[in-house]
Design a protein around this motif. Structure first.
Motif, PDB file in Angstrom:
ATOM      1  N   MET A   1       0.846  -1.175   0.000  1.00  0.00           N
ATOM      2  CA  MET A   1       0.000   0.000   0.000  1.00  0.00           C
ATOM      3  C   MET A   1       0.890   1.235   0.000  1.00  0.00           C
ATOM      4  O   MET A   1       1.859   1.315   0.731  1.00  0.00           O
ATOM      5  N   ASN A   2       0.551   2.212  -0.828  1.00  0.00           N
ATOM      6  CA  ASN A   2       1.285   3.462  -0.868  1.00  0.00           C
ATOM      7  C   ASN A   2       0.434   4.537  -0.213  1.00  0.00           C
ATOM      8  O   ASN A   2      -0.457   5.097  -0.839  1.00  0.00           O
ATOM      9  N   THR A   3       0.719   4.803   1.046  1.00  0.00           N
ATOM     10  CA  THR A   3      -0.100   5.781   1.760  1.00  0.00           C
ATOM     11  C   THR A   3       0.126   7.189   1.246  1.00  0.00           C
ATOM     12  O   THR A   3      -0.772   8.025   1.331  1.00  0.00           O
ATOM     13  N   GLU A   4       1.303   7.472   0.679  1.00  0.00           N
ATOM     14  CA  GLU A   4       1.556   8.814   0.139  1.00  0.00           C
ATOM     15  C   GLU A   4       0.594   9.119  -1.011  1.00  0.00           C
ATOM     16  O   GLU A   4      -0.011  10.191  -1.051  1.00  0.00           O
ATOM     17  N   ILE A   5       0.442   8.196  -1.934  1.00  0.00           N
ATOM     18  CA  ILE A   5      -0.479   8.400  -3.061  1.00  0.00           C
ATOM     19  C   ILE A   5      -1.917   8.433  -2.557  1.00  0.00           C
ATOM     20  O   ILE A   5      -2.709   9.279  -2.980  1.00  0.00           O
ATOM     21  N   GLN A   6      -2.240   7.541  -1.653  1.00  0.00           N
ATOM     22  CA  GLN A   6      -3.592   7.520  -1.102  1.00  0.00           C
ATOM     23  C   GLN A   6      -3.900   8.844  -0.383  1.00  0.00           C
ATOM     24  O   GLN A   6      -4.974   9.429  -0.574  1.00  0.00           O
ATOM     25  N   ASN A   7      -2.973   9.351   0.396  1.00  0.00           N
ATOM     26  CA  ASN A   7      -3.167  10.631   1.078  1.00  0.00           C
ATOM     27  C   ASN A   7      -3.262  11.786   0.083  1.00  0.00           C
ATOM     28  O   ASN A   7      -4.041  12.720   0.271  1.00  0.00           O
ATOM     29  N   HIS A   8      -2.471  11.709  -0.974  1.00  0.00           N
ATOM     30  CA  HIS A   8      -2.532  12.734  -2.024  1.00  0.00           C
ATOM     31  C   HIS A   8      -3.928  12.766  -2.647  1.00  0.00           C
ATOM     32  O   HIS A   8      -4.517  13.833  -2.813  1.00  0.00           O
ATOM     33  N   LEU A   9      -4.466  11.609  -2.968  1.00  0.00           N
ATOM     34  CA  LEU A   9      -5.813  11.546  -3.549  1.00  0.00           C
ATOM     35  C   LEU A   9      -6.858  12.063  -2.567  1.00  0.00           C
ATOM     36  O   LEU A   9      -7.772  12.796  -2.953  1.00  0.00           O
TER      37      LEU A   9
ATOM     38  N   ASP B   1      -9.740  15.365  -2.537  1.00  0.00           N
ATOM     39  CA  ASP B   1     -11.136  14.928  -2.421  1.00  0.00           C
ATOM     40  C   ASP B   1     -11.517  13.917  -3.496  1.00  0.00           C
ATOM     41  O   ASP B   1     -12.595  13.989  -4.095  1.00  0.00           O
ATOM     42  N   ALA B   2     -10.627  12.978  -3.728  1.00  0.00           N
ATOM     43  CA  ALA B   2     -10.919  11.918  -4.691  1.00  0.00           C
ATOM     44  C   ALA B   2     -12.104  11.096  -4.197  1.00  0.00           C
ATOM     45  O   ALA B   2     -12.362  10.999  -2.992  1.00  0.00           O
ATOM     46  N   CYS B   3     -12.807  10.492  -5.127  1.00  0.00           N
ATOM     47  CA  CYS B   3     -13.935   9.653  -4.751  1.00  0.00           C
ATOM     48  C   CYS B   3     -13.426   8.448  -3.959  1.00  0.00           C
ATOM     49  O   CYS B   3     -12.279   8.014  -4.119  1.00  0.00           O
ATOM     50  N   PRO B   4     -14.265   7.905  -3.093  1.00  0.00           N
ATOM     51  CA  PRO B   4     -13.836   6.758  -2.278  1.00  0.00           C
ATOM     52  C   PRO B   4     -13.358   5.571  -3.121  1.00  0.00           C
ATOM     53  O   PRO B   4     -12.412   4.884  -2.729  1.00  0.00           O
ATOM     54  N   ALA B   5     -13.970   5.347  -4.269  1.00  0.00           N
ATOM     55  CA  ALA B   5     -13.564   4.206  -5.098  1.00  0.00           C
ATOM     56  C   ALA B   5     -12.130   4.367  -5.592  1.00  0.00           C
ATOM     57  O   ALA B   5     -11.362   3.402  -5.626  1.00  0.00           O
ATOM     58  N   ALA B   6     -11.757   5.573  -5.981  1.00  0.00           N
ATOM     59  CA  ALA B   6     -10.389   5.808  -6.461  1.00  0.00           C
ATOM     60  C   ALA B   6      -9.386   5.656  -5.330  1.00  0.00           C
ATOM     61  O   ALA B   6      -8.319   5.053  -5.506  1.00  0.00           O
ATOM     62  N   THR B   7      -9.724   6.186  -4.173  1.00  0.00           N
ATOM     63  CA  THR B   7      -8.833   6.072  -3.022  1.00  0.00           C
ATOM     64  C   THR B   7      -8.679   4.610  -2.615  1.00  0.00           C
ATOM     65  O   THR B   7      -7.574   4.152  -2.297  1.00  0.00           O
ATOM     66  N   GLU B   8      -9.770   3.880  -2.658  1.00  0.00           N
ATOM     67  CA  GLU B   8      -9.715   2.451  -2.331  1.00  0.00           C
ATOM     68  C   GLU B   8      -8.862   1.702  -3.351  1.00  0.00           C
ATOM     69  O   GLU B   8      -8.062   0.834  -2.992  1.00  0.00           O
ATOM     70  N   TRP B   9      -9.021   2.033  -4.635  1.00  0.00           N
ATOM     71  CA  TRP B   9      -8.211   1.395  -5.676  1.00  0.00           C
ATOM     72  C   TRP B   9      -6.728   1.633  -5.401  1.00  0.00           C
ATOM     73  O   TRP B   9      -5.926   0.706  -5.456  1.00  0.00           O
ATOM     74  N   ALA B  10      -6.369   2.863  -5.074  1.00  0.00           N
ATOM     75  CA  ALA B  10      -4.962   3.192  -4.815  1.00  0.00           C
ATOM     76  C   ALA B  10      -4.419   2.428  -3.606  1.00  0.00           C
ATOM     77  O   ALA B  10      -3.233   2.092  -3.567  1.00  0.00           O
ATOM     78  N   ARG B  11      -5.283   2.147  -2.650  1.00  0.00           N
ATOM     79  CA  ARG B  11      -4.865   1.431  -1.437  1.00  0.00           C
ATOM     80  C   ARG B  11      -4.391   0.013  -1.761  1.00  0.00           C
ATOM     81  O   ARG B  11      -3.510  -0.518  -1.087  1.00  0.00           O
TER      82      ARG B  11
ATOM     83  N   ILE C   1       3.354   8.632  -8.496  1.00  0.00           N
ATOM     84  CA  ILE C   1       2.049   8.943  -9.080  1.00  0.00           C
ATOM     85  C   ILE C   1       2.042   8.580 -10.569  1.00  0.00           C
ATOM     86  O   ILE C   1       1.009   8.204 -11.121  1.00  0.00           O
ATOM     87  N   GLN C   2       3.195   8.648 -11.230  1.00  0.00           N
ATOM     88  CA  GLN C   2       3.284   8.266 -12.644  1.00  0.00           C
ATOM     89  C   GLN C   2       2.958   6.781 -12.840  1.00  0.00           C
ATOM     90  O   GLN C   2       2.278   6.428 -13.807  1.00  0.00           O
ATOM     91  N   GLU C   3       3.440   5.940 -11.943  1.00  0.00           N
ATOM     92  CA  GLU C   3       3.112   4.513 -12.029  1.00  0.00           C
ATOM     93  C   GLU C   3       1.620   4.297 -11.819  1.00  0.00           C
ATOM     94  O   GLU C   3       1.008   3.490 -12.515  1.00  0.00           O
ATOM     95  N   ALA C   4       1.065   4.994 -10.848  1.00  0.00           N
ATOM     96  CA  ALA C   4      -0.372   4.872 -10.591  1.00  0.00           C
ATOM     97  C   ALA C   4      -1.164   5.354 -11.805  1.00  0.00           C
ATOM     98  O   ALA C   4      -2.168   4.744 -12.192  1.00  0.00           O
ATOM     99  N   TRP C   5      -0.736   6.440 -12.422  1.00  0.00           N
ATOM    100  CA  TRP C   5      -1.399   6.975 -13.626  1.00  0.00           C
ATOM    101  C   TRP C   5      -1.432   5.918 -14.719  1.00  0.00           C
ATOM    102  O   TRP C   5      -2.471   5.668 -15.324  1.00  0.00           O
ATOM    103  N   LYS C   6      -0.294   5.291 -14.975  1.00  0.00           N
ATOM    104  CA  LYS C   6      -0.211   4.285 -16.042  1.00  0.00           C
ATOM    105  C   LYS C   6      -1.098   3.077 -15.766  1.00  0.00           C
ATOM    106  O   LYS C   6      -1.609   2.455 -16.688  1.00  0.00           O
ATOM    107  N   ALA C   7      -1.273   2.742 -14.509  1.00  0.00           N
ATOM    108  CA  ALA C   7      -2.048   1.556 -14.145  1.00  0.00           C
ATOM    109  C   ALA C   7      -3.528   1.852 -13.912  1.00  0.00           C
ATOM    110  O   ALA C   7      -4.320   0.920 -13.785  1.00  0.00           O
ATOM    111  N   CYS C   8      -3.896   3.108 -13.876  1.00  0.00           N
ATOM    112  CA  CYS C   8      -5.278   3.477 -13.547  1.00  0.00           C
ATOM    113  C   CYS C   8      -6.258   2.865 -14.557  1.00  0.00           C
ATOM    114  O   CYS C   8      -6.082   3.013 -15.770  1.00  0.00           O
ATOM    115  N   PRO C   9      -7.305   2.209 -14.081  1.00  0.00           N
ATOM    116  CA  PRO C   9      -8.243   1.532 -14.975  1.00  0.00           C
ATOM    117  C   PRO C   9      -9.359   2.428 -15.516  1.00  0.00           C
ATOM    118  O   PRO C   9     -10.155   1.984 -16.332  1.00  0.00           O
TER     119      PRO C   9
END
Length: 119
Positions: free
Chosen positions: A1-9, A13-23, A30-38
């Protein structure tokens, strides 16, 4: 789990689904998360939140919307006109009022299609 990215989201005020996905992932950036975002809508939301030029966002949204045109009934051109008008706005060739009018017409087309499907 990357709490830094999750905290950033969360800070954006990211939606709960996006924050949960990042968890559920261990991205180092954040670039890796961007590339993997569904979800493209999450990417557009994020780009808007971090201040990407609105015209670039509109261009990206238009490309996404063009993918859905295959589901529009033959002969219904209001959604395509809305996309083309938004693209013209990005080039400085249409006003925001023209974009709004075209978007309203496309919305009316969607309402008509939904009504016809529920008959």
């Amino acid at each position: 789990m990357n709490t830094e990215i999750q905290n950033h989201l969360r800070s954006l005020d990211a939606c709960p689904a996006a924050t949960e996905w990042a968890r559920d992932y261990d991205y180092t950036s954040i670039q890796e998360a961007w590339k993997a975002c569904p979800r493209g809508d999450w990417l557009l939301w994020y780009a808007a939140k971090i201040g990407v030029d609105p015209k670039l966002l509109v261009q990206a949204a238009c490309l996404c919307a063009r993918e859905a045109l295959q589901y529009i009934l033959a002969g219904e051109d209001r959604p395509l006109r809305a996309i083309e008008t938004a693209e013209a706005w990005c080039r400085g060739e249409a006003t925001i009022e023209e974009v709004k009018e075209a978007a309203d017409a496309a919305d009316a087309a969607a309402d008509a299609a939904a009504s016809a499907a529920n008959v």
